[in-house]
Design a protein around this motif. Structure first.
Motif, PDB file in Angstrom:
ATOM      1  N   HIS B  94      37.006 -12.192 -98.198  1.00 54.68           N
ATOM      2  CA  HIS B  94      38.086 -12.465 -97.259  1.00 54.68           C
ATOM      3  C   HIS B  94      38.863 -13.684 -97.724  1.00 54.68           C
ATOM      4  O   HIS B  94      38.307 -14.570 -98.348  1.00 54.68           O
ATOM      5  CB  HIS B  94      37.502 -12.706 -95.867  1.00 54.68           C
ATOM      6  N   TYR B  95      40.192 -13.698 -97.452  1.00 51.20           N
ATOM      7  CA  TYR B  95      40.926 -14.885 -97.882  1.00 51.20           C
ATOM      8  C   TYR B  95      40.456 -16.096 -97.118  1.00 51.20           C
ATOM      9  O   TYR B  95      40.045 -16.013 -95.967  1.00 51.20           O
ATOM     10  CB  TYR B  95      42.437 -14.673 -97.772  1.00 51.20           C
ATOM     11  N   ARG B  96      40.558 -17.256 -97.830  1.00 52.73           N
ATOM     12  CA  ARG B  96      39.990 -18.460 -97.253  1.00 52.73           C
ATOM     13  C   ARG B  96      40.912 -19.099 -96.224  1.00 52.73           C
ATOM     14  O   ARG B  96      40.455 -19.840 -95.370  1.00 52.73           O
ATOM     15  CB  ARG B  96      39.757 -19.489 -98.352  1.00 52.73           C
ATOM     16  N   CYS B  97      42.169 -18.839 -96.358  1.00 51.66           N
ATOM     17  CA  CYS B  97      43.134 -19.541 -95.507  1.00 51.66           C
ATOM     18  C   CYS B  97      42.815 -19.267 -94.040  1.00 51.66           C
ATOM     19  O   CYS B  97      42.619 -18.131 -93.629  1.00 51.66           O
ATOM     20  CB  CYS B  97      44.546 -19.076 -95.823  1.00 51.66           C
ATOM     21  N   ILE B  98      42.734 -20.365 -93.286  1.00 51.69           N
ATOM     22  CA  ILE B  98      42.428 -20.192 -91.875  1.00 51.69           C
ATOM     23  C   ILE B  98      43.682 -20.334 -91.027  1.00 51.69           C
ATOM     24  O   ILE B  98      43.614 -20.392 -89.812  1.00 51.69           O
ATOM     25  CB  ILE B  98      41.375 -21.221 -91.421  1.00 51.69           C
ATOM     26  N   GLY B  99      44.811 -20.428 -91.674  1.00 53.23           N
ATOM     27  CA  GLY B  99      46.072 -20.484 -90.937  1.00 53.23           C
ATOM     28  C   GLY B  99      46.275 -21.766 -90.176  1.00 53.23           C
ATOM     29  O   GLY B  99      46.947 -21.777 -89.154  1.00 53.23           O
ATOM     30  N   ARG B 113      56.171 -21.439 -95.773  1.00 53.88           N
ATOM     31  CA  ARG B 113      56.423 -20.881 -94.441  1.00 53.88           C
ATOM     32  C   ARG B 113      55.225 -20.010 -94.108  1.00 53.88           C
ATOM     33  O   ARG B 113      54.835 -19.140 -94.885  1.00 53.88           O
ATOM     34  CB  ARG B 113      57.675 -20.032 -94.484  1.00 53.88           C
ATOM     35  N   ILE B 114      54.618 -20.293 -92.983  1.00 50.79           N
ATOM     36  CA  ILE B 114      53.424 -19.528 -92.603  1.00 50.79           C
ATOM     37  C   ILE B 114      53.586 -18.999 -91.190  1.00 50.79           C
ATOM     38  O   ILE B 114      54.143 -19.690 -90.322  1.00 50.79           O
ATOM     39  CB  ILE B 114      52.150 -20.399 -92.764  1.00 50.79           C
ATOM     40  N   GLU B 115      53.178 -17.773 -90.958  1.00 53.38           N
ATOM     41  CA  GLU B 115      53.204 -17.189 -89.613  1.00 53.38           C
ATOM     42  C   GLU B 115      51.823 -16.640 -89.333  1.00 53.38           C
ATOM     43  O   GLU B 115      51.258 -15.942 -90.166  1.00 53.38           O
ATOM     44  CB  GLU B 115      54.230 -16.063 -89.538  1.00 53.38           C
ATOM     45  N   THR B 116      51.317 -16.966 -88.179  1.00 55.84           N
ATOM     46  CA  THR B 116      49.975 -16.480 -87.843  1.00 55.84           C
ATOM     47  C   THR B 116      50.037 -15.668 -86.554  1.00 55.84           C
ATOM     48  O   THR B 116      50.990 -15.794 -85.784  1.00 55.84           O
ATOM     49  CB  THR B 116      48.998 -17.656 -87.672  1.00 55.84           C
ATOM     50  N   ALA B 117      49.004 -14.873 -86.334  1.00 51.83           N
ATOM     51  CA  ALA B 117      48.982 -14.067 -85.105  1.00 51.83           C
ATOM     52  C   ALA B 117      47.529 -13.716 -84.769  1.00 51.83           C
ATOM     53  O   ALA B 117      46.626 -13.993 -85.558  1.00 51.83           O
ATOM     54  CB  ALA B 117      49.803 -12.799 -85.299  1.00 51.83           C
ATOM     55  N   TYR B 118      47.348 -13.158 -83.610  1.00 47.80           N
ATOM     56  CA  TYR B 118      46.021 -12.655 -83.246  1.00 47.80           C
ATOM     57  C   TYR B 118      45.624 -11.520 -84.166  1.00 47.80           C
ATOM     58  O   TYR B 118      46.398 -10.599 -84.391  1.00 47.80           O
ATOM     59  CB  TYR B 118      46.046 -12.063 -81.824  1.00 47.80           C
ATOM     60  N   GLY B 119      44.391 -11.564 -84.605  1.00 49.41           N
ATOM     61  CA  GLY B 119      43.874 -10.389 -85.278  1.00 49.41           C
ATOM     62  C   GLY B 119      43.177  -9.501 -84.274  1.00 49.41           C
ATOM     63  O   GLY B 119      43.134  -9.809 -83.069  1.00 49.41           O
ATOM     64  N   GLN B 125      45.031 -15.081 -87.711  1.00 44.83           N
ATOM     65  CA  GLN B 125      45.140 -14.296 -88.926  1.00 44.83           C
ATOM     66  C   GLN B 125      46.475 -14.629 -89.597  1.00 44.83           C
ATOM     67  O   GLN B 125      47.475 -14.831 -88.914  1.00 44.83           O
ATOM     68  CB  GLN B 125      45.122 -12.822 -88.543  1.00 44.83           C
ATOM     69  N   VAL B 126      46.470 -14.708 -90.897  1.00 47.80           N
ATOM     70  CA  VAL B 126      47.733 -15.020 -91.590  1.00 47.80           C
ATOM     71  C   VAL B 126      48.594 -13.773 -91.609  1.00 47.80           C
ATOM     72  O   VAL B 126      48.203 -12.732 -92.122  1.00 47.80           O
ATOM     73  CB  VAL B 126      47.470 -15.509 -93.019  1.00 47.80           C
ATOM     74  N   PHE B 170      52.326 -13.923-100.132  1.00 50.99           N
ATOM     75  CA  PHE B 170      50.899 -14.189 -99.978  1.00 50.99           C
ATOM     76  C   PHE B 170      50.077 -13.277-100.874  1.00 50.99           C
ATOM     77  O   PHE B 170      49.203 -13.735-101.614  1.00 50.99           O
ATOM     78  CB  PHE B 170      50.522 -13.977 -98.508  1.00 50.99           C
ATOM     79  N   ASP B 171      50.382 -12.004-100.842  1.00 48.76           N
ATOM     80  CA  ASP B 171      49.564 -11.055-101.586  1.00 48.76           C
ATOM     81  C   ASP B 171      49.656 -11.269-103.086  1.00 48.76           C
ATOM     82  O   ASP B 171      48.726 -10.964-103.816  1.00 48.76           O
ATOM     83  CB  ASP B 171      49.992  -9.628-101.247  1.00 48.76           C
ATOM     84  N   ASP B 172      50.814 -11.770-103.521  1.00 46.66           N
ATOM     85  CA  ASP B 172      50.949 -12.002-104.952  1.00 46.66           C
ATOM     86  C   ASP B 172      50.119 -13.179-105.408  1.00 46.66           C
ATOM     87  O   ASP B 172      49.637 -13.207-106.528  1.00 46.66           O
ATOM     88  CB  ASP B 172      52.410 -12.260-105.307  1.00 46.66           C
TER      89      ASP B 172
END
Ligand code: SF4
Ligand code: SF4
Lengths: 328, 207, 184
Positions: B94-99, B113-119, B125-126, B170-172
């Motif tokens: 799993h990616y490490r970023c905790i947002g 620029r980061i956007e997070t939301a409920y998973g 979740q990023v 992010f994916d790249d």
């Protein structure tokens, strides 16, 4: 001796134009390759096998580039200046015998397109006239770097023309003729002039570098000092013409040195004459590139100092000594 | 320590060779002698010899220096800090970023620029994470501030691309999941412990 | 062929020299002067005097190059030169009169049909040899006088230009610089 026909002369002229412009183009490739090898690089590699088609790529680039004329420039003069350089370089070559006489399809092709009997002076005069190219280019472009380049052209020309003339005077006295063909015949019966006139050879080489604007003396467009000197505002094919002129002049100097000092196109042991002269010209060309890779530029004042205080006295002394030896 | 010593950065033994620069001759005769001496000592030909030697070395002894760059690449040092990489957890992948958004806050160039939301698991979740490499000044603050070692600088140095987006998503930047094994970790202070997967808890979104 | 070439060169040379006289732009004037000088050597070539032709080429190419140096120093070549003529008619009359006189002087023998070579070329000599023969026999004295004159001019030039050559402004201390400037 067969009769020289118009057709033969025309064939020779076409040969000179075709071969020299091809060789001048090829010379840029050789120059880059050799400079690269001397710096342990590969040089152009990707266009064609071993980068051989790089010339074609450059040609396309030069032809399709915008032909730019600055606003305040003197348009007419700006446009004809590169033509002067290229044209005079080829006119000078017309009086230089490059290959021995030969016959093709029963037509006699003379060794030299126009055998005027003062060939060597004509070549020098034409190369001198060729310096009007950089001079006019520098003065007409309304750019201070160009103006400095033009001023340097005038200074360089006036100084080194003297040295070239005087250094060639001693060989001319020994041969007793101004015709380059006579120079070549002289080599058939005598030792090469390098051994009898070593000082004149060195002086001629140095002055030749200056006249062709090659590296230790390329003050006209020394990019570290004056951007590109007389060629600052030029682009595209007009700039390319300066380039062709410079390479044609290099070849002229190489041919002159080979004929006057290195035995010309006389047969050399088992090597036939035409191959011998090609080898000699190639060596002289290589020498120019070699020197470019090895030595730094000189400062303009040192350059003038060298011409007037070292080379010219040496040349005069050489002429006097030669005269005394011939008289005695 | 005096200032003089402090300024002396010459660590180790120096092998300077001092040139024997004789002073400029003042008289005309001296200048003349200098010219004659320099001419006759054939110093100029040393230069010619050197270039010819280099050429023979390059041509016949395989000492060519050229690297044909797009086809051959020189290895970059492991500490080279270029285009960012997003790391994954070693075990779960799993990616490490905790947002947490710290990198976005600290970025002096305002490039992140980061956007997070409920998973689905009610955790943060990023959603989207981009770095505008047209603005990034590669200061390294984002990697410095990241509590999870999720964003680091990698060794990819070719910042030329047809589109800016092609390496800023992010994916790249995320380590591809199939190359997780190749993701390098360096031991030392602040590094991720081998069992980080167990110890890292995802941040609940309610704060 | 030869008359055609002669008239071509003649028209070109006259035209170029007209431009040299009438143009207000230094660069045009100088360039057409140089081109005219180069074309004059063409006339020598037509006459079979190859040596003189090349000498014309080399000498005048160099001489006009010197003029260019002056033009570079005195004028802004991208602008036209403004001349102040206080008495245009006088200039026209004097200049035109001198020109007319020269033409008459050179054309008179043609009218009288008495153009004769005083020193016909010696047989079996090449061009430079022929020039040398005349120069060192008949014209030896003028030749030497001219060379002495040129030597005098050269030495005078060196003395004029070289008087302050030892002083190098850039190698001087700042504080003595202004005072030397006043002296100079
Ligand atoms: S390296 Fe610096 S500028 Fe670039 S994204 Fe990170 S914090 Fe921003
Ligand atoms: S600082 Fe690290 S954990 Fe926080 S948002 Fe940035 S990359 Fe993710």
């Amino acid at each position: 001796m067969m009769e020289v026909t118009y057709l033969g002369v025309i064939i020779k002229a076409i040969l000179i134009l075709a071969i020299i412009s091809a060789v001048a183009g090829f010379g840029t490739y050789i120059e880059r390759k050799i400079l690269a090898f001397m710096q342990r690089r590969l040089g152009p590699m990707h266009v064609g096998p071993y980068g051989l088609l790089q010339i074609a790529a450059d040609g396309i680039k030069l032809f399709t580039k915008e032909d730019f004329i600055p606003q305040n420039a003197n348009k007419l003069i700006f446009m004809i200046a590169p033509i002067i350089t290229a044209a005079t370089a080829f006119i000078a070559l017309s009086a230089v015998p490059v290959f021995p006489d030969f016959t093709i399809f029963g037509i006699f092709v003379p060794s030299v397109a126009s055998d005027i009997n003062i060939g060597i002076l004509f070549v020098l005069g034409m190369m001198a006239a060729g310096l009007y190219g950089p001079l006019l280019a520098g003065m007409s472009q309304a750019n201070k770097w160009g103006l400095i380049g033009a001023a340097r052209t005038a200074a360089q020309f006036v100084s080194y023309e003297v040295v070239t003339g005087l250094s060639l005077l001693a060989p001319i006295m020994m041969v007793g003729s101004l015709s380059l063909i006579d120079f070549n015949h002289y080599n058939e019966t005598h030792a090469w002039m390098v051994f009898t006139q070593p000082l004149a050879f060195v002086l001629f080489l140095i002055a030749g570098f200056a006249e062709t604007n090659r590296t230790p003396f390329d003050l006209l467009e020394h990019e570290a000092e004056v951007v590109a000197g007389y060629a600052t505002e030029y682009s595209g094919m007009r700039w390319g013409m300066f380039f062709i002129g410079e390479y044609a002049n290099m070849i002229t100097i190489a041919v002159l040195a080979s004929i006057v000092f290195l035995g010309g196109y006389t047969d050399l042991g088992f090597i036939p004459g035409w191959l011998a002269i090609i080898l000699k010209i190639a060596f002289m060309f290589f020498l120019m590139l070699w020197v470019r890779a090895s030595w730094p530029h000189v400062r303009p004042d040192q350059f003038m100092w060298l011409a007037w205080k070292v080379l010219m006295p040496l040349a005069v002394i050489n002429v006097v000594i030669t005269g005394i030896v011939i008289m005695v | 320590m005096s200032l003089e010593q402090f300024k002396n950065r010459n660590v180790g033994v120096q092998h300077y060779r001092m040139l024997d620069l004789s002073h400029t001759p003042q008289t005309g005769w001296g200048q003349f002698k200098q010219v004659v001496r320099r001419t006759l000592s054939l110093e100029l030909f040393v230069g010619l010899k050197v270039t010819l030697r280099e050429m023979t070395k390059a041509l016949f002894f395989g000492k060519m220096h050229t690297t044909k760059y797009p086809f051959e690449k020189l290895p970059v040092g492991p500490r080279y800090r270029a285009i960012h990489e997003m790391k994954r957890l070693l075990e779960s992948g799993h990616y490490r970023c905790i947002g947490c958004g710290l990198c976005e806050k600290i970025c002096p160039a305002d490039a992140i620029r980061i956007e997070t939301a409920y998973g689905e698991d009610q955790r943060k979740q990023v959603q989207e994470y981009t770095i505008n490499f047209g603005r990034c000044i590669f200061c390294g603050y984002c990697a410095e501030v990241c509590p999870e070692l999720a964003i680091v600088h990698g060794g990819r140095y070719e910042t030329a691309s047809e589109q800016r987006a092609s390496f800023s998503l992010f994916d790249d930047m995320l380590t591809p999941i199939d190359r997780l094994k190749e993701q390098k970790e360096f031991p030392g202070y602040g590094s991720v412990s081998p069992d980080a997967d167990k110890r890292i808890h995802k941040t609940p979104l309610a704060y | 062929m030869i008359p055609f070439a002669f008239y071509l060169f003649a028209v070109l040379i006259t035209g170029l020299f007209l431009v040299a006289v009438l143009s207000r732009n230094v660069l045009y004037a100088m360039t057409s002067l140089a081109a005219g000088m180069v074309l004059i050597s063409g006339l020598f070539f037509i006459l079979g005097a190859d040596f003189l032709g090349v000498v014309q080429l080399i000498v005048y190419v160099g001489a006009v190059m010197g003029l260019y140096a002056f033009a570079m120093m005195f004028f802004d070549v991208s602008r036209e030169v403004r001349e102040t003529r206080s008495n245009p008619w006088l200039v026209f009359l004097l200049g035109g009169g001198i020109a007319l006189m020269l033409v008459v002087m050179f054309a008179a023998p043609i009218v009288g049909d008495s153009v004769k070579a005083l020193y016909p070329p010696v047989a079996h000599t090449t061009n430079p040899q022929a020039v040398g023969l005349v120069l060192f026999t008949k014209y030896l004295l003028p030749f030497e006088v001219a060379s002495v004159m040129l030597l005098v001019a050269m030495i005078a030039g060196i003395i004029l230009a070289g008087r302050k050559m030892e002083i190098s402004l850039s190698a001087m201390d700042e504080d003595i610089l202004p005072e030397t400037k006043e002296n100079a």
